[in-house]
Design an enzyme around this catalytic site. Structure first.
Site, PDB file in Angstrom:
ATOM      1  N   ASP A   1     -14.621   3.530  14.559  1.00 55.11           N
ATOM      2  CA  ASP A   1     -15.342   2.662  15.664  1.00 55.11           C
ATOM      3  C   ASP A   1     -14.739   1.534  16.182  1.00 55.11           C
ATOM      4  OD1 ASP A   1     -17.501   4.699  15.241  1.00 55.11           O
ATOM      5  OD2 ASP A   1     -18.893   3.037  14.699  1.00 55.11           O
TER       6      ASP A   1
ATOM      7  N   HIS B   1     -13.740   1.486  10.436  1.00 52.22           N
ATOM      8  CA  HIS B   1     -13.159   0.725  11.631  1.00 52.22           C
ATOM      9  C   HIS B   1     -11.906   0.448  11.797  1.00 52.22           C
ATOM     10  CE1 HIS B   1     -17.355  -0.186  11.104  1.00 52.22           C
ATOM     11  NE2 HIS B   1     -17.593  -0.259  12.375  1.00 52.22           N
TER      12      HIS B   1
END
Length: 760
Positions: free
Chosen positions: A117, A269
């Site tokens: 993300d 991430h």
């Protein structure tokens, strides 16, 4: 070299101490050049510029997500799950609401999907890709649109390497806190960014701050339905590495190992801070899971495997080519945001430049202007022996019937002990100006009529006819205090002084515009002159009140009409010749300031453009040796930095202040703006104290920032455009109402229209 004066006049020979002569003569036939009007403000062009800048700032604000307040680490809004279907709450991490009946899907056993993300990130996304490529596994990257437009090459590399993309919105807002149209915009703009960068589109979507499917609450259900209506599959996760906590690779690995041999979508991430622990964890996690018999795939690959196990052969996920329109619009979006980023970086540089110039100018003013004031106020200060020689005052006049009587009367009745001769040169007036001056019947006043030839021509004519060697030049609308002439010529007690600037005051201070000009005269003109005198680089003797030695004028070549600022032109020529040019604050004259924005525009436009002409005319003198080079390097440097560059870049302060009030922290922005205003107040107080002015008028200083200062920006901008395009302007006559005179030293003019005197 020819001079416009009789060669036998006293002082005609140049002083031997002066090393060179500036070239300052008018070109043949210059006075006869056709005059052109001062262009009116190009409001349509300015409006287009403001719209363009506003659009750029809005794009920058949108790309940075600055209009979404209070980002939080998790979305804690809402509660209750009774509106969310059980199929979603108890199902898998892939949610399909595109059909009437919502569905969810889990990955097959021994299948892992690595999702990332908040990227792409120029520092960490390549590191994550390196690890994935090293172990030959794909990943699914849920990207932010505002990062895609800034790293399009990186996104293309992701797709070329076999990785998958998903939409993670454009600015990472809390979707439950924004309206449906804005959510749609968040998805659409991200989709366009992906299409513009890669030529493909995706139907995968992940909400910011989402977690597992069993965490959906009632407030999320409308978001899920809207996503389905737009054709998206919503993807959450089974296991969260919580790598954002940065508690070490071991914990990340432990949290992303599925129980038993079940499949899982794991969350990582590749942006948002230091991801070195994430990279290390992945480098250990992938081979470990392969040893356990796991297969790595993308979200689309995992969904298609799940559908195949369920007997559904047609895939429902995966990238598809974008249309030509989508690619074109996406590329325009990429270029728009990158252009906005560049502009904003440029604004940041200009902001620093403005701050440095403003603070530097303020410090110079405080140090040098205060030194100048202390020196002048010492009891033992004197220019030399008292100057009692007679003075000739030249008053060029063109259609000055409203103010000529008051101006001439104030000059003729001055208290200079050597006597004052007033020469009024009527430059082809059509309103009876010459008759009014002659009709005053003052014995020491001569009125000379000549065909219209412009202000420099009128001044040169007056100087040629003047009987004395100390010359005072005055505008036809200026009222002198009784002692102004006497005080103005005292600096000539120093034989090195060639010219003296007086203290110009605004007489009509009742209107708001006039009050603003009064503040500007005290701060921007008179305080600056103290600085310039100290540094020996005075650029302008004001046309309203200035005194000259005849020999200095003759040596510099007299007045020319090669620029619209003949006062600046002659002052620079004198400075280059080695003469001292000084400021006498005690010699006060009152002038009528323009009473309307239109009249003010004409005046300041002429001043600004004329000053640029003078700077251009004398530009080569910065390479001169001796007095000419020393003066020019100082004078032109200061004018360039503080007279052109600072005013041209100062609007950045207002633009960024407006941007901050709308899109950033309002309190911090307001405090920064107030700090700049406070600095201006401090400068104003110093200037008003030195000029012995009352501080009460400074209440209008904050208002000056919103109207008057903006007008001055536009004036300078159009002057620069005119200069760059080679335009040439002519003189304009401003509308006057006249001043009655002054009440004595330190007095104020009445500010009402003067009695109009008629007859011969």
């Amino acid at each position: 070299m020819s001079h416009p004066y009789p060669p036998g006049r006293p002082g005609h020979q140049a002083p031997s101490r002066i090393p060179d002569r500036p070239r300052h003569h008018a070109r043949p036939g210059a006075a006869a050049r056709a005059r052109r009007y001062v262009p009116r403000p190009s409001w349509a062009i300015y409006a287009m510029v403001f719209v363009l800048l506003g659009g750029i700032l809005f794009v920058e604000a949108y790309a940075n997500g600055s209009f979404i307040p209070d980002y939080r680490a998790e979305n804690t809004t809402g509660s209750g799950q009774d509106e969310v279907p059980d199929e979603i709450l108890t199902g898998g991490p892939i949610v399909n609401t595109t059909a009437d009946r919502p569905q969810s899907y889990r990955l097959p056993a021994r299948t892992v999907v690595l999702t990332f993300d908040d990227g792409p990130d120029e520092r960490w996304t390549p590191e994550v890709m390196r690890v994935l490529d090293k172990h030959q596994v794909p990943g699914t990257f849920f990207v932010l649109g505002n990062q895609v437009v800034r790293q399009p090459d990186l996104v293309r590399d992701l797709v070329a390497s076999g990785h998958e993309l998903g939409v993670h919105t454009f600015t990472h807002p809390h979707l439950t806190e924004i309206p449906g149209w804005q959510r749609r915009l968040e998805y659409t703009q991200t989709q366009l960014a992906i299409a513009g960068a890669t030529g493909v589109r995706t139907n995968l979507l992940r909400f910011p701050y989402s977690s597992r499917s069993d965490a959906f609450v009632n407030q999320d259900w409308p978001l899920l339905r809207q996503a389905g209506e737009l054709g998206y599959l919503t993807v959450v996760n089974d296991l969260d590495s919580r790598d954002w906590e940065r508690q070490g690779p071991d914990g990340m690995i432990e949290r992303t190992v599925p129980p038993g041999y079940s499949g899982a979508i794991t969350l990582w991430h590749d942006s948002g801070g230091d991801r070195s622990q994430t990279v290390e964890a992945l480098d250990r996690y992938i081979p470990m899971m392969k040893e356990r018999g796991y297969t790595f795939t993308t979200v689309s690959g995992g969904l298609n495997l799940a559908l195949a196990e369920a007997g559904v052969s047609a895939p429902v996920a995966g990238p598809v080519p974008a249309t030509a329109g989508e690619r074109w619009r996406g590329q325009m979006l990429v270029m728009a945001v990158r252009a906005a980023d560049f502009t904003f970086v440029l604004f940041g540089i200009l902001f620093v430049l403005v701050g440095v110039l403003t603070i530097g100018r303020t410090l110079l003013l405080f140090v040098l202007a205060l030194r100048h004031a202390r020196k002048r106020r010492r009891r033992d200060f004197a220019w030399g022996p008292p100057v009692t020689a007679p003075v000739s005052v030249i008053v060029p006049a063109y259609n000055e019937k409203e103010g000529i009587a008051a101006a001439v009367r104030s000059l003729a009745t001055g208290d200079h002990p050597g006597g004052i001769e007033v020469v009024v040169v009527d430059d082809g007036s059509t309103d009876g100006t010459a008759d009014i001056a002659a009709g005053l019947g003052l014995p020491n006043v001569r009125v000379v009529r000549k065909p219209n030839g412009g202000k420099p021509s009128a001044l040169n004519t007056g100087v040629a006819l003047a009987r004395h060697d100390l010359i005072v030049m005055v505008d036809g609308d200026t009222v002198f205090e009784p002692d102004a002439v006497r005080r103005l010529v005292q600096p000539f007690g120093d034989p090195q002084v060639g010219a003296v600037a007086g203290n110009v005051k605004v007489g009509n201070r009742r209107s708001m515009i006039a009050k603003w000009q009064h503040i500007e005269y005290v701060i921007g003109f008179n305080l600056d002159r103290r600085l310039y005198e100290t540094l020996r680089c005075m650029p302008t003797i004001p046309g309203a009140i200035g005194a000259f030695r005849r020999e200095a004028l003759e040596y510099a070549g007299g007045m020319t009409d090669e620029t619209l600022a003949e006062d600046t032109d002659i002052t620079m020529a004198l400075g280059r010749s080695g003469w001292k040019v000084v400021y006498e604050e005690g010699a006060r004259a009152w002038t009528e300031a323009p009473a309307s924005l239109g009249q003010l525009w004409k005046q300041r436009y002429r001043w600004s453009y004329g000053t640029m002409q003078a700077m251009w005319k004398h530009r080569r003198s910065v390479l001169d040796k001796g007095a000419s080079g020393r003066f020019s390097r100082r004078c032109l440097t200061f004018l360039t930095l503080f007279g052109v560059l600072l005013p041209l870049t100062a609007p950045v302060i207002d633009l960024l202040a407006l941007y901050g009030l709308i899109f950033l922290d309002r309190t911090e922005t307001a405090l920064a703006w107030l700090a700049m205003l406070g600095l201006q107040f401090l400068t104003a107080i110093v200037a008003f104290r030195l000029d012995r002015e009352k501080l009460g008028v400074l209440w209008v200083l904050p208002l000056q920032q919103f109207v008057y200062r903006q007008l001055m920006y536009l004036v300078l901008l159009q002057s620069v455009v005119t200069a760059l395009t080679g335009g040439r302007l002519g003189w304009q006559k401003l509308r006057r109402t006249g001043l009655d005179g002054v009440t004595g030293t330190g007095g104020r003019p009445a500010g009402r229209p003067a009695t109009r005197v008629g007859g011969p």
